[in-house]
Design a protein around this motif. Structure first.
Motif, mmCIF file in Angstrom:
data_model
loop_
_atom_site.group_PDB
_atom_site.id
_atom_site.type_symbol
_atom_site.label_atom_id
_atom_site.label_comp_id
_atom_site.label_asym_id
_atom_site.label_seq_id
_atom_site.Cartn_x
_atom_site.Cartn_y
_atom_site.Cartn_z
ATOM 1 N N LEU A 161 38.360 34.627 49.791
ATOM 2 C CA LEU A 161 38.265 34.165 51.171
ATOM 3 C C LEU A 161 36.837 34.377 51.674
ATOM 4 O O LEU A 161 36.193 35.374 51.336
ATOM 5 C CB LEU A 161 39.254 34.906 52.053
ATOM 6 C CG LEU A 161 40.726 34.615 51.753
ATOM 7 C CD1 LEU A 161 41.638 35.591 52.503
ATOM 8 C CD2 LEU A 161 41.077 33.176 52.117
ATOM 9 N N VAL A 162 36.329 33.444 52.465
ATOM 10 C CA VAL A 162 34.943 33.488 52.941
ATOM 11 C C VAL A 162 34.558 34.848 53.529
ATOM 12 O O VAL A 162 33.508 35.388 53.180
ATOM 13 C CB VAL A 162 34.666 32.332 53.933
ATOM 14 C CG1 VAL A 162 33.314 32.491 54.613
ATOM 15 C CG2 VAL A 162 34.753 30.983 53.219
ATOM 16 N N PRO A 163 35.383 35.471 54.391
ATOM 17 C CA PRO A 163 34.962 36.759 54.959
ATOM 18 C C PRO A 163 34.829 37.885 53.926
ATOM 19 O O PRO A 163 34.228 38.918 54.212
ATOM 20 C CB PRO A 163 36.063 37.101 55.969
ATOM 21 C CG PRO A 163 36.779 35.837 56.241
ATOM 22 C CD PRO A 163 36.625 34.999 55.005
ATOM 23 N N GLN A 164 35.371 37.698 52.725
ATOM 24 C CA GLN A 164 35.313 38.726 51.685
ATOM 25 C C GLN A 164 34.151 38.522 50.710
ATOM 26 O O GLN A 164 33.910 39.356 49.840
ATOM 27 C CB GLN A 164 36.628 38.736 50.909
ATOM 28 C CG GLN A 164 37.819 39.043 51.785
ATOM 29 C CD GLN A 164 39.141 38.779 51.084
ATOM 30 O OE1 GLN A 164 39.242 37.941 50.192
ATOM 31 N NE2 GLN A 164 40.172 39.493 51.501
ATOM 32 N N ALA A 165 33.420 37.438 50.849
ATOM 33 C CA ALA A 165 32.378 37.087 49.879
ATOM 34 C C ALA A 165 31.311 38.170 49.758
ATOM 35 O O ALA A 165 30.921 38.523 48.642
ATOM 36 C CB ALA A 165 31.737 35.753 50.244
ATOM 37 N N ASP A 166 30.827 38.703 50.871
ATOM 38 C CA ASP A 166 29.764 39.709 50.806
ATOM 39 C C ASP A 166 30.204 40.954 50.036
ATOM 40 O O ASP A 166 29.427 41.530 49.272
ATOM 41 C CB ASP A 166 29.300 40.097 52.208
ATOM 42 C CG ASP A 166 28.484 38.994 52.876
ATOM 43 O OD1 ASP A 166 27.987 38.089 52.157
ATOM 44 O OD2 ASP A 166 28.358 39.022 54.115
ATOM 45 N N SER A 167 31.457 41.362 50.206
ATOM 46 C CA SER A 167 31.963 42.534 49.478
ATOM 47 C C SER A 167 32.018 42.270 47.975
ATOM 48 O O SER A 167 31.709 43.147 47.168
ATOM 49 C CB SER A 167 33.358 42.914 49.975
ATOM 50 O OG SER A 167 33.298 43.307 51.322
ATOM 51 N N VAL A 168 32.393 41.056 47.595
ATOM 52 C CA VAL A 168 32.438 40.702 46.169
ATOM 53 C C VAL A 168 31.013 40.632 45.615
ATOM 54 O O VAL A 168 30.738 41.162 44.529
ATOM 55 C CB VAL A 168 33.198 39.382 45.944
ATOM 56 C CG1 VAL A 168 33.152 38.972 44.478
ATOM 57 C CG2 VAL A 168 34.648 39.515 46.416
ATOM 58 N N VAL A 184 32.249 32.910 31.955
ATOM 59 C CA VAL A 184 33.500 33.583 32.291
ATOM 60 C C VAL A 184 33.905 33.099 33.678
ATOM 61 O O VAL A 184 33.097 33.115 34.611
ATOM 62 C CB VAL A 184 33.336 35.119 32.282
ATOM 63 C CG1 VAL A 184 34.615 35.808 32.756
ATOM 64 C CG2 VAL A 184 32.942 35.610 30.888
ATOM 65 N N LEU A 185 35.149 32.645 33.790
ATOM 66 C CA LEU A 185 35.697 32.163 35.056
ATOM 67 C C LEU A 185 36.860 33.060 35.448
ATOM 68 O O LEU A 185 37.701 33.381 34.609
ATOM 69 C CB LEU A 185 36.208 30.729 34.907
ATOM 70 C CG LEU A 185 35.257 29.707 34.286
ATOM 71 C CD1 LEU A 185 36.004 28.420 33.973
ATOM 72 C CD2 LEU A 185 34.100 29.441 35.217
ATOM 73 N N ALA A 186 36.912 33.450 36.711
ATOM 74 C CA ALA A 186 38.025 34.263 37.189
ATOM 75 C C ALA A 186 38.455 33.769 38.560
ATOM 76 O O ALA A 186 37.637 33.696 39.477
ATOM 77 C CB ALA A 186 37.627 35.738 37.254
ATOM 78 N N ASN A 187 39.715 33.422 38.678
ATOM 79 C CA ASN A 187 40.282 32.944 39.931
ATOM 80 C C ASN A 187 41.308 33.967 40.400
ATOM 81 O O ASN A 187 42.496 33.850 40.110
ATOM 82 C CB ASN A 187 40.921 31.561 39.736
ATOM 83 C CG ASN A 187 41.417 30.970 41.022
ATOM 84 O OD1 ASN A 187 40.812 31.147 42.067
ATOM 85 N ND2 ASN A 187 42.540 30.272 40.957
ATOM 86 N N ILE A 188 40.803 34.990 41.086
ATOM 87 C CA ILE A 188 41.630 36.124 41.494
ATOM 88 C C ILE A 188 41.172 36.542 42.893
ATOM 89 O O ILE A 188 40.012 36.380 43.245
ATOM 90 C CB ILE A 188 41.459 37.331 40.536
ATOM 91 C CG1 ILE A 188 41.533 36.896 39.077
ATOM 92 C CG2 ILE A 188 42.493 38.409 40.823
ATOM 93 C CD1 ILE A 188 41.139 37.984 38.103
ATOM 94 N N GLU A 189 42.047 37.109 43.663
ATOM 95 C CA GLU A 189 41.689 37.579 44.998
ATOM 96 C C GLU A 189 40.629 38.674 44.950
ATOM 97 O O GLU A 189 40.542 39.434 43.980
ATOM 98 C CB GLU A 189 42.928 38.124 45.706
ATOM 99 C CG GLU A 189 43.995 37.087 45.952
ATOM 100 C CD GLU A 189 45.254 37.699 46.538
ATOM 101 O OE1 GLU A 189 45.426 38.939 46.502
ATOM 102 O OE2 GLU A 189 46.084 36.926 47.035
ATOM 103 N N ALA A 190 39.857 38.779 46.028
ATOM 104 C CA ALA A 190 38.784 39.774 46.125
ATOM 105 C C ALA A 190 39.301 41.193 45.904
ATOM 106 O O ALA A 190 38.633 42.001 45.251
ATOM 107 C CB ALA A 190 38.093 39.668 47.475
#
Length: 124
Positions: free
Chosen positions: A91-98, A59-65
């Motif tokens: 965005l890199v700063p949002q990676a941990d939240s995702v 499954v691929l998803a290209n959506i904002e965090a």
């Protein structure tokens, strides 16, 4: 539109289901599949993830965090056991939240390109 699915087909996927809540994006995805002679291996659905039936090995998803985080449970439910979930548009700063939102899956890898990151997870 539909670039992730079309590239997946180029890399060997036999079939792709392209899903978007925007009917115009679905129409453009269909045009892109036709333009690239992939229409016979694609399906299109104008819906949110809740409209998708079944599970899938990838499954691929290209959506904002901000969209990916609240839909984590619904998206995880679409991944086959042993399957992969690839998330991009983050965005890199949002990676941990995702990563935290998708903690029900095993975090496998991330790729950073400039200010963007893609995350790969595996379902047990």
């Amino acid at each position: 539109s539909g670039i992730l699915a079309l590239v997946g087909l180029l890399y060997g996927a036999k079939h792709a289901l392209l899903v978007d809540i925007d009917e115009d994006a679905v129409a453009v995805s269909r045009e892109n599949a036709e333009r690239n002679n992939m229409l016979d291996r694609t399906e299109f659905l104008a819906s949110g993830v809740e409209g998708v039936r079944g599970t899938f090995p990838v499954v691929l998803a290209n959506i904002e965090a901000r969209v990916l985080i609240p839909m984590a449970d619904a998206l995880i439910a679409k991944v086959d056991p042993g399957g992969l979930l690839v998330l991009s548009g983050i965005l890199v700063p949002q990676a941990d939240s995702v990563i935290e939102a998708y903690a029900a899956l095993t975090f496998v890898d991330q790729k950073v390109r400039g200010e963007w990151v893609s995350l790969v997870f595996k379902r047990a």
